[in-house]
Scaffold this motif. Sequence first.
Motif, PDB file in Angstrom:
ATOM      1  N   GLY A  82       3.597 -28.262   1.775  1.00 30.03           N
ATOM      2  CA  GLY A  82       3.144 -27.154   0.948  1.00 30.03           C
ATOM      3  C   GLY A  82       3.111 -27.454  -0.530  1.00 30.03           C
ATOM      4  O   GLY A  82       2.640 -28.504  -0.979  1.00 30.03           O
ATOM      5  N   GLY A  83       3.656 -26.502  -1.326  1.00 29.04           N
ATOM      6  CA  GLY A  83       3.602 -26.619  -2.777  1.00 29.04           C
ATOM      7  C   GLY A  83       4.340 -27.817  -3.317  1.00 29.04           C
ATOM      8  O   GLY A  83       3.969 -28.369  -4.360  1.00 29.04           O
ATOM      9  N   LEU A  84       5.408 -28.266  -2.637  1.00 24.28           N
ATOM     10  CA  LEU A  84       6.102 -29.468  -3.090  1.00 24.28           C
ATOM     11  C   LEU A  84       5.158 -30.659  -3.079  1.00 24.28           C
ATOM     12  O   LEU A  84       5.137 -31.464  -4.018  1.00 24.28           O
ATOM     13  CB  LEU A  84       7.315 -29.762  -2.191  1.00 24.28           C
ATOM     14  CG  LEU A  84       8.571 -28.929  -2.373  1.00 24.28           C
ATOM     15  CD1 LEU A  84       8.424 -27.587  -1.680  1.00 24.28           C
ATOM     16  CD2 LEU A  84       9.786 -29.665  -1.846  1.00 24.28           C
ATOM     17  N   GLY A  85       4.375 -30.758  -2.007  1.00 27.52           N
ATOM     18  CA  GLY A  85       3.442 -31.873  -1.883  1.00 27.52           C
ATOM     19  C   GLY A  85       2.335 -31.821  -2.910  1.00 27.52           C
ATOM     20  O   GLY A  85       1.900 -32.853  -3.430  1.00 27.52           O
ATOM     21  N   VAL A  86       1.868 -30.616  -3.210  1.00 29.67           N
ATOM     22  CA  VAL A  86       0.810 -30.474  -4.222  1.00 29.67           C
ATOM     23  C   VAL A  86       1.300 -31.011  -5.555  1.00 29.67           C
ATOM     24  O   VAL A  86       0.625 -31.816  -6.219  1.00 29.67           O
ATOM     25  CB  VAL A  86       0.375 -28.998  -4.352  1.00 29.67           C
ATOM     26  CG1 VAL A  86      -0.563 -28.818  -5.544  1.00 29.67           C
ATOM     27  CG2 VAL A  86      -0.311 -28.528  -3.070  1.00 29.67           C
ATOM     28  N   ASN A  87       2.491 -30.597  -5.976  1.00 32.46           N
ATOM     29  CA  ASN A  87       3.016 -31.041  -7.272  1.00 32.46           C
ATOM     30  C   ASN A  87       3.349 -32.520  -7.279  1.00 32.46           C
ATOM     31  O   ASN A  87       3.049 -33.238  -8.251  1.00 32.46           O
ATOM     32  CB  ASN A  87       4.254 -30.227  -7.636  1.00 32.46           C
ATOM     33  CG  ASN A  87       3.899 -28.875  -8.208  1.00 32.46           C
ATOM     34  OD1 ASN A  87       2.826 -28.352  -7.926  1.00 32.46           O
ATOM     35  ND2 ASN A  87       4.788 -28.292  -8.994  1.00 32.46           N
ATOM     36  N   LEU A  88       3.970 -33.007  -6.201  1.00 35.20           N
ATOM     37  CA  LEU A  88       4.348 -34.421  -6.165  1.00 35.20           C
ATOM     38  C   LEU A  88       3.123 -35.317  -6.256  1.00 35.20           C
ATOM     39  O   LEU A  88       3.122 -36.288  -7.018  1.00 35.20           O
ATOM     40  CB  LEU A  88       5.129 -34.731  -4.888  1.00 35.20           C
ATOM     41  CG  LEU A  88       5.461 -36.214  -4.683  1.00 35.20           C
ATOM     42  CD1 LEU A  88       6.321 -36.743  -5.813  1.00 35.20           C
ATOM     43  CD2 LEU A  88       6.141 -36.437  -3.329  1.00 35.20           C
TER      44      LEU A  88
END
Length: 393
Positions: free
Chosen positions: A227-233
């Motif tokens: 999710g959002g963790l992957g987008v930012n990373l």
Amino acid sequence: MIGIGRRGLLGGTTALLAAPAILHAQPAGAVKIGVVAVQTGPQAALGNQLKEGFALGLKHLDGKLGGLTAETVLIDDELKPDVAVTKVRAALERDKVDFIVGVVFSNILQAIMRPVTESGTFLISTNAGPSTFAGRGCNPFFFTTSYNNDQVHSVMGQAAQDNGYRRVFVMVPNYQAGRDAVAGFKSKFRGEVVDEVYVPLTQLDFSAELAKIAAARPDAIFTFMPGGLGVNLVRQYRQAGLAGIPFLSTFTVDEATLPAQGDAALGFYSAASWAPNMDNPQNTRFVNDYVAAHNAVPATYAAQAYDAAMLLDSAIRRVNGNLAGKDALRAAIRAADFRSVRGPFAFGVNHYPVQDFWLLKVGRRADGKLETQTDRKVFTNAVDPWAAECRMR
């Protein structure tokens, strides 16, 4: 998978899918499906993929399963186990659903497993596949069209091994699924893990971790950031100039996150048992019609739910629409006599699929949209590592 709206029936958070359905008295010659798909919060994007994949399957079957008119009740689990149990019980007891299908997150599946199966109702998971139900906890009323959670992470461990990487930096969220991901990766990777970093599920800034990666100079990194963790990373990894270090991941770059990641994800790796570019007639039709309907490329959540619709159609047809004979219906589901979007498909003794797994790479489609594409096959006819402990035969 990851371990852990509309308004209508079931406590104000369920509705019909985009398929012919009338939720009054269930007529003769009908089958009712409860579809569990999170519709609340940031993970609703995954639930929507699941919901729409199943709905497209019903559309391709002219709104019928095995010749019976299909009625669907959408159950928003809200990513809360207690809420999921309450709503699923209502679907079973009040709405008299014949099957429960769906579930993105494993903690939701673990919560509803007992009430569903103890009622003598078949539960078909289209994403969550925890090991707890693959081995000694296998259940005659439970099937999954996805995989055992451990398998996808082990694909990346094997890929790193095959590529000759000797030193890999590992980074995952600090919760059970993150630890499971590390265990899955290490089950196949024999090289050195130069660092094993666990971050909070709420983390948005990875600058400190990226500095560690730059300093360690590994041959590759392995990460599971949903999710959002992957987008930012992914964005920050590219901005930090680290793209020269191969990015191996699970549930980090996929069709649910790629629209937000954009070109930053190009060339990054993932793993799955299916990809949108698989060249077979069933998959071509599925992907083309999904893109036409939603202007988005389907993810595994949609593909596995689509296969669930085809699986139920084949099983109900095999028993001539007789849903009362549970043993015959179970045998019909186990036969898996349908054409899967991923190609060959069969169930093992524990009702988890025996299937191929692929290394995938993010690329661009002819229409400009990003998708994960097959790079090479890593496992052929893979049986999950817990199947031998299942006592069903």
